[in-house]
Every structure is written in C-alpha cells, then in structure tokens.
Design an enzyme around this catalytic site. Structure first.
Site, PDB file in Angstrom:
ATOM      1  CG  HIS A 121      -1.943  -1.076   1.207  1.00 27.41           C
ATOM      2  ND1 HIS A 121      -2.685  -1.416   2.320  1.00 27.41           N
ATOM      3  CD2 HIS A 121      -2.342  -1.929   0.229  1.00 27.41           C
ATOM      4  CE1 HIS A 121      -3.498  -2.410   2.027  1.00 27.41           C
ATOM      5  NE2 HIS A 121      -3.304  -2.746   0.763  1.00 27.41           N
ATOM      6  CB  ALA A 130      -4.327  -8.506   3.956  1.00 29.79           C
ATOM      7  CG  PHE A 131       1.038 -10.012   4.628  1.00 31.47           C
ATOM      8  CD1 PHE A 131       1.270 -10.351   5.959  1.00 31.47           C
ATOM      9  CD2 PHE A 131       0.553 -10.990   3.780  1.00 31.47           C
ATOM     10  CE1 PHE A 131       1.049 -11.644   6.416  1.00 31.47           C
ATOM     11  CE2 PHE A 131       0.334 -12.279   4.227  1.00 31.47           C
ATOM     12  CZ  PHE A 131       0.577 -12.609   5.549  1.00 31.47           C
ATOM     13  CB  CYS A 132       0.339  -3.132   4.227  1.00 30.76           C
ATOM     14  SG  CYS A 132       0.002  -2.620   5.913  1.00 30.76           S
ATOM     15  CB  ALA A 133       0.076  -6.404  -0.224  1.00 32.40           C
TER      16      ALA A 133
END
Length: 440
Positions: free
Chosen positions: A105, A344-347
């Site tokens: 992100h 969701a690992f900033c993705a």
C-alpha cells in the site's frame, strides 16, 4: 521467551519482513550519539556541531549502499511510506503513474491525490510484467510519467525484473521509482546500474529500527516542488511578503530531524555494504528453500506464490486448511516461541488475488473480511536452521491436530485462554518490562 504451555524457549524471529532487529553495531552507534545528542543545524555548541556533522554525513553511506549517482539527492524520511508520499507531493502536473496492484500500500496509494493512476493487474510472470508496463506507458496521456516498481514482494518474496522494467520505461520517456524496502535487506542493488530514477528504503527493514528511511534519486522534481513539510529548516528566508525555500534536501526535511534514526540507517548501510552479501544470499536461499519445500509437503498447507518459479528473497506466505491464520500465528508464538506475521500484509489486492476462496476472516489493518488472511514467515540475518525446522514441526502439528490450547479474543486478537489468568509478563534479562519502562 515463556511458553503458554510451560517452560521457556529461544525466540525464533521469523518476522523480519515486518521489522528487523537492530544490528549490534547500530545499537552501539545509537548509544554513542545519545550521550552527545543535540539539535542539528545552526547550533554553536559542540554537541550540536557534532550531531550536525553526523546527520549530514549519514547521507553518503546511504547513497553508496543503494548505488546512487553522485548528484542524486538523499532525503531522510520516516520510512518507505513517507518517502513515496514525498515523491507523490513532488510530481509535476499531469503526471501519469503506472503501478501494479501487487504493490505494498505504501507504493500503491500515495499517487491517487496528485496524479492520474493506471493500476495494472498482477502479472503472470516477469515477461508479462514487462509487457504490461510497456503497453501502459505507450498508451498513456501526454505528460510526465512514473513507473512504480517493487524490488521484491513483501507478500511472496519474488524478485521483480527491475532492470528490464526500467529499460522499457526509459524507452517511453518515463521515470522509475523502486520500492527497495524488502529487496535492500537481502540483495545488493545499484540505482545507477538498474537504471531507476528513485529508490525508497526503510531503516526498520534494514536492521536500523529507529524511525528513519530515505528517498534517493534525481533532484529536479524535488527542487521544483514546495516543501513537503513546511516549517523550520525548510525555508531559507521568511519575509513580510516573500518566503524562499531551502534547497534539497533541507527543503523536504522540515522540523527537527531524526538524528538518531539517520545515524542508525547510515550505520546499517555501511555494515551491510561491507560484507560478502553473495554468501549471505546463498545461506538465505538454502533456508528459504528448506522452509518453502517443507511447508508445501505438509498436508493441508498451501504456499502462495505469484510466480512459482521465480527467484525470491526469504519470504514464504502460507495458509493452513481449516485454521484461521490469526490463530495459527498465535499458536506458533504461544506454544512454540515463533514470531510470524498474519493478515493481508498491507497488500490487500495481491492477497485477495492469491487467496481467493482460501482466505479467511478479517485481513487486518481494518480490512473487510473478504480480503482474507495468510501467515507469513520471513527470514533474516538471525534465522537458523533450527528456527525453520521448529516452524515446520509446529505447522505439521497444527495442520494435523490444531493448536494444543484454547484461544479467546483479547482486544481483537486470538490469545491463549491461559494468558487471561496471567502468563508471566514480558521480561528482558529476567526483569519485567514494567520495571524497565517507568510509565507501564
């Protein structure tokens, strides 16, 4: 660390992709600076002059580490997210930004307020990525263009074809910014050799976790833009009718800077740049293969890759059938002493594409439930074979029988029910953390 099942075990840190612990040399440098800390620039005192010298001198090790050109600006930021936001602020009017949906992100979102954004679907492989970028740049509207490229995925670890993407961008008159947050801790890189215009790095990924990052690259767009943070230090003159801004890099470093963070980042870059990184890469590759192959062999476990045959850094993301990712991560910590990341690992677009129906629950970071969750294990300089093998044994047990303990919701996260009644508080060298931190 204490286990919820009883006893203690050496902590296995398999969460380097989130933040890497400080190198000893970084810690020592920070301790030295803190004994002499003072505000930088314009101070006449000895400590102020010393800290100014250290802060300004920190730019060159960072430039060398990323293979920057002699005239590239080095602007200190808080992290990679801040570096991309700074560059987005400096884009010329009518700029088109081409970015893949697979980006973190930090690299995916900042352009939406200042540019026309062309978001590309996840490519099938490296060749597809190059072709998609070339087509998008060829079809863009007239005006400046910027291609956003990741060096290595923070979700799946694939190393992207940066040099090839930069070549097609240059052929189409576009600039390139490289997100090296994940690549830089694992591989050598050179802005000049790759042919990119800008690179962003984060100290907390580079074993310098003191809140500093950097944007390194061409200074013309940076010099033409007003200060990113307008205030003290960003201005050369403030008159009654006119304000003149300072040149780059001071132009975009308003306020008292993070001197300790800059010194930490430069020290880590100097230390990593002085070792045989090809040897470290080979060791990491063997550990990563052991981890990925071992997980793939566990019944009910799926390892998620964007490009299964691609070169990758030490990041492996997986799911366990029938087990929520957050519970798996909690059990790995509480029952086995292993630190991993879940969510969701900033993705979110990438994780949604990878997991599809395999995802479960809330994706973390305030995400809706349809994003899905996974577990990410990521290796670093401190990772050992024992850490990897312990994770494999633990995942095999969880996949076959579930966690040993019951888990309950505590502040929105799963936690062992026994912790509600009091597992020992976190401690450092046998002393409870509340005893070390006065406000706890």
């Amino acid at each position: 660390m204490p286990l919820a099942t009883g006893g203690h075990v050496e902590y296995a840190n398999l969460d380097h992709a989130a933040s890497a612990p400080a190198l000893r040399v970084v810690r020592d440098a920070v301790d030295t600076v803190l004994d002499r800390y003072a505000s930088v620039h314009r101070g006449a005192g000895w400590h102020s002059r010393l800290c100014t010298s250290l802060y300004e001198g920190a730019r060159e090790p960072v430039r060398r580490f990323v293979g920057g050109r002699p005239d590239d600006a080095v602007v200190f930021t808080r992290n990679t997210t801040d570096a991309f936001a700074l560059l987005a602020h400096c884009l010329p009017p009518r700029t088109t930004v081409v970015v893949f949906e697979t980006e973190h992100h930090a690299a995916l979102l900042p352009w939406e307020r200042t540019a026309t954004v062309v978001r590309l679907a996840a490519p099938a492989d490296a060749d597809d990525a190059v072709a998609a970028a070339e087509a998008a740049l060829r079809r863009r509207s007239p005006g400046p263009a910027l291609l956003v490229v990741t060096g290595a995925s923070n979700v799946t670890g694939e190393v992207w074809p940066v040099a090839r993407l930069a070549a097609v961008a240059r052929a189409r008159g576009a600039r390139v910014v490289l997100d090296a947050a994940q690549l830089a801790p694992h591989r050598s890189l050179s802005v000049a050799e790759l042919g990119v215009d800008y690179v962003a790095v984060s100290g907390h990924k580079l074993y310098a976790p003191y809140g500093a990052g950097a944007l390194v690259g061409r200074s013309d767009w940076l010099s033409a833009a007003p200060p990113y943070l307008l205030g003290g230090g960003a201005c050369a003159l403030v008159g009654d009718r006119e304000t003149r801004y300072a040149p780059v890099p001071a132009r975009h470093e308003g306020g008292t800077p993070n001197v300790v963070g800059a010194v930490a980042l430069a020290t880590a870059c100097h230390a990593l740049g002085g070792v045989d990184r090809s040897r470290l890469t080979a060791v990491e590759a063997a550990l990563t293969a052991r981890l990925a192959d071992g997980l793939a062999a566990v019944p009910g476990v799926t390892v998620h890759r964007l490009w299964p045959s691609a070169d990758a850094i030490g990041v492996v993301t997986f799911t366990v059938a029938g087990q929520p990712a957050a519970v798996v991560a909690a059990a790995l910590s509480a029952e086995h002493g292993i630190g991993v990341r879940d969510g969701a690992f900033c993705a979110h677009p990438l994780v949604r594409r990878l997991l599809g129906a395999a995802g479960d629950g809330d994706g973390g970071c305030g995400t809706p439930g349809d994003v899905g969750q996974a577990i990410r294990a990521s290796a670093g300089l401190g990772t050992s074979t024992e850490h990897v093998d312990r994770l494999l044994r633990a995942v095999r047990s969880i996949a076959a029988h579930g966690p040993r303990l019951a888990y309950v919701d505590v502040d929105g996260r799963p936690a062992p029910a026994v912790d509600v009644d009091g597992r020992p508080a976190p401690a450092v060298d046998g002393r409870p953390v509340p005893a070390l931190v006065p406000w706890l």
